[in-house]
Design a protein around this motif. Structure first.
Motif, PDB file in Angstrom:
ATOM      1  N   TYR A  33      39.253 -40.138 -97.494  1.00 30.81           N
ATOM      2  CA  TYR A  33      38.160 -40.844 -96.827  1.00 30.81           C
ATOM      3  C   TYR A  33      37.768 -42.094 -97.614  1.00 30.81           C
ATOM      4  CZ  TYR A  33      33.547 -41.908 -94.966  1.00 30.81           C
ATOM      5  OH  TYR A  33      32.468 -42.547 -94.414  1.00 30.81           O
ATOM      6  N   LEU A  72      40.420 -44.730 -97.074  1.00 35.32           N
ATOM      7  CA  LEU A  72      40.368 -45.316 -95.734  1.00 35.32           C
ATOM      8  C   LEU A  72      39.251 -46.346 -95.621  1.00 35.32           C
ATOM      9  CD1 LEU A  72      40.956 -42.195 -93.443  1.00 35.32           C
ATOM     10  CD2 LEU A  72      42.540 -44.072 -93.887  1.00 35.32           C
ATOM     11  N   ASP A  96      40.567 -52.681 -91.394  1.00 34.25           N
ATOM     12  CA  ASP A  96      40.317 -52.464 -89.962  1.00 34.25           C
ATOM     13  C   ASP A  96      40.885 -51.122 -89.510  1.00 34.25           C
ATOM     14  OD1 ASP A  96      43.151 -52.881 -89.611  1.00 34.25           O
ATOM     15  OD2 ASP A  96      42.750 -55.033 -89.701  1.00 34.25           O
ATOM     16  N   GLU A  97      40.590 -50.776 -88.250  1.00 30.81           N
ATOM     17  CA  GLU A  97      41.018 -49.500 -87.695  1.00 30.81           C
ATOM     18  C   GLU A  97      42.530 -49.404 -87.589  1.00 30.81           C
ATOM     19  OE1 GLU A  97      40.672 -45.669 -86.297  1.00 30.81           O
ATOM     20  OE2 GLU A  97      39.188 -46.983 -87.248  1.00 30.81           O
ATOM     21  N   GLU A  98      43.169 -50.511 -87.300  1.00 33.81           N
ATOM     22  CA  GLU A  98      44.628 -50.504 -87.161  1.00 33.81           C
ATOM     23  C   GLU A  98      45.308 -50.101 -88.470  1.00 33.81           C
ATOM     24  OE1 GLU A  98      48.322 -53.515 -85.998  1.00 33.81           O
ATOM     25  OE2 GLU A  98      46.233 -54.149 -85.741  1.00 33.81           O
ATOM     26  N   SER A  99      44.845 -50.654 -89.565  1.00 34.15           N
ATOM     27  CA  SER A  99      45.439 -50.323 -90.862  1.00 34.15           C
ATOM     28  C   SER A  99      45.120 -48.883 -91.244  1.00 34.15           C
ATOM     29  CB  SER A  99      44.930 -51.277 -91.938  1.00 34.15           C
ATOM     30  OG  SER A  99      43.523 -51.224 -92.052  1.00 34.15           O
ATOM     31  N   ARG A 100      43.950 -48.371 -90.836  1.00 39.40           N
ATOM     32  CA  ARG A 100      43.606 -46.977 -91.130  1.00 39.40           C
ATOM     33  C   ARG A 100      44.530 -46.030 -90.374  1.00 39.40           C
ATOM     34  NH1 ARG A 100      38.148 -48.953 -90.009  1.00 39.40           N
ATOM     35  NH2 ARG A 100      37.198 -49.592 -91.990  1.00 39.40           N
ATOM     36  N   GLN A 101      44.761 -46.318 -89.104  1.00 38.01           N
ATOM     37  CA  GLN A 101      45.645 -45.477 -88.309  1.00 38.01           C
ATOM     38  C   GLN A 101      47.076 -45.533 -88.827  1.00 38.01           C
ATOM     39  OE1 GLN A 101      44.772 -43.270 -86.017  1.00 38.01           O
ATOM     40  NE2 GLN A 101      42.643 -43.863 -86.438  1.00 38.01           N
ATOM     41  N   GLY A 131      41.708 -37.726 -84.336  1.00 37.80           N
ATOM     42  CA  GLY A 131      41.224 -37.924 -82.983  1.00 37.80           C
ATOM     43  C   GLY A 131      41.117 -36.631 -82.187  1.00 37.80           C
TER      44      GLY A 131
END
Length: 205
Positions: free
Chosen positions: A99, A102, A107-112, A162
């Motif tokens: 966590y 992350l 951004d969210e893209e790099s986290r995913q 998710g």
């Protein structure tokens, strides 16, 4: 079939593990070729005195078994806790580390993208390890993960991967009598397990 199902369930829980080796370096200190032993100290009424933290010792009422079957079940519980508790502890540590990492990504893209790499690494590293556990040990692991993290396996998978992925794993597990939503009840139905966990953690078993 059960082992295959269990492997999928436990991989879902362990997806949060970063799979990175951790090393703790220890360096011995020497003074004039003699070892120096450092001890924590505290100040009490103006005097500096050694400070030693004594471990907690748990004392429980002796268990009484009605028959040999109950005795064997208890012995199995102790064995299973010793085997899966370290994994639950790994999950707890890795959740915090994953966590925190992350949160450093932009951004969210790099986290995913990072989570997909983690998932691949976990499958490669932990699948052989999980296959060695029995189905009963897998169900115990689900509960101990809840104990150590204060979150069920379902909640953890949902938070990191998710709701769709969490729902898939939960539905698949339910077909075979398991559930990622199982909660740990230390004062109720899991009271005996809690007793064993406390004693194992403290080195009394």
């Amino acid at each position: 079939m059960r082992k295959r199902v269990f492997t999928i369930i436990t991989i879902a829980i362990c997806l949060l593990l970063a799979g990175l080796p951790r090393c703790v370096a220890q360096q011995a200190q020497h003074a004039q070729s003699k070892k120096v032993h450092l001890m924590p100290v505290t100040v009490y009424e103006g005097d500096t005195i050694p400070f030693v933290r004594l471990p907690t010792v748990y004392i429980f009422k002796p268990l009484k078994f009605k028959n040999k079957r109950q005795m064997r079940q208890y012995a199995k519980l102790v064995r299973d806790v010793k085997k899966v508790l370290p994994i639950a502890n790994e999950v707890n540590r890795a959740i915090i580390e994953t966590y925190e990492y992350l949160m450093t990504l932009p951004d969210e893209e790099s986290r995913q993208r990072h989570l997909k790499l983690v998932e691949k690494s976990i499958k490669e590293q932990y699948t052989p390890r999980m296959k060695k556990l029995t189905f009963a040990q897998g169900k115990l692991l689900i509960k101990l993960v809840d104990r150590q993290t204060n979150s069920t396996g379902y909640e953890l998978v949902k938070a990191f991967l998710g709701p769709f992925r969490a729902g898939f794993y939960q539905a698949f597990a339910a077909l075979f009598g398991a559930s990622l939503k199982k909660e740990y009840d230390p004062t109720g139905k899991d009271a005996l397990t809690e007793r064993v966990v406390l004693m194992v953690q403290n080195g009394q078993l």
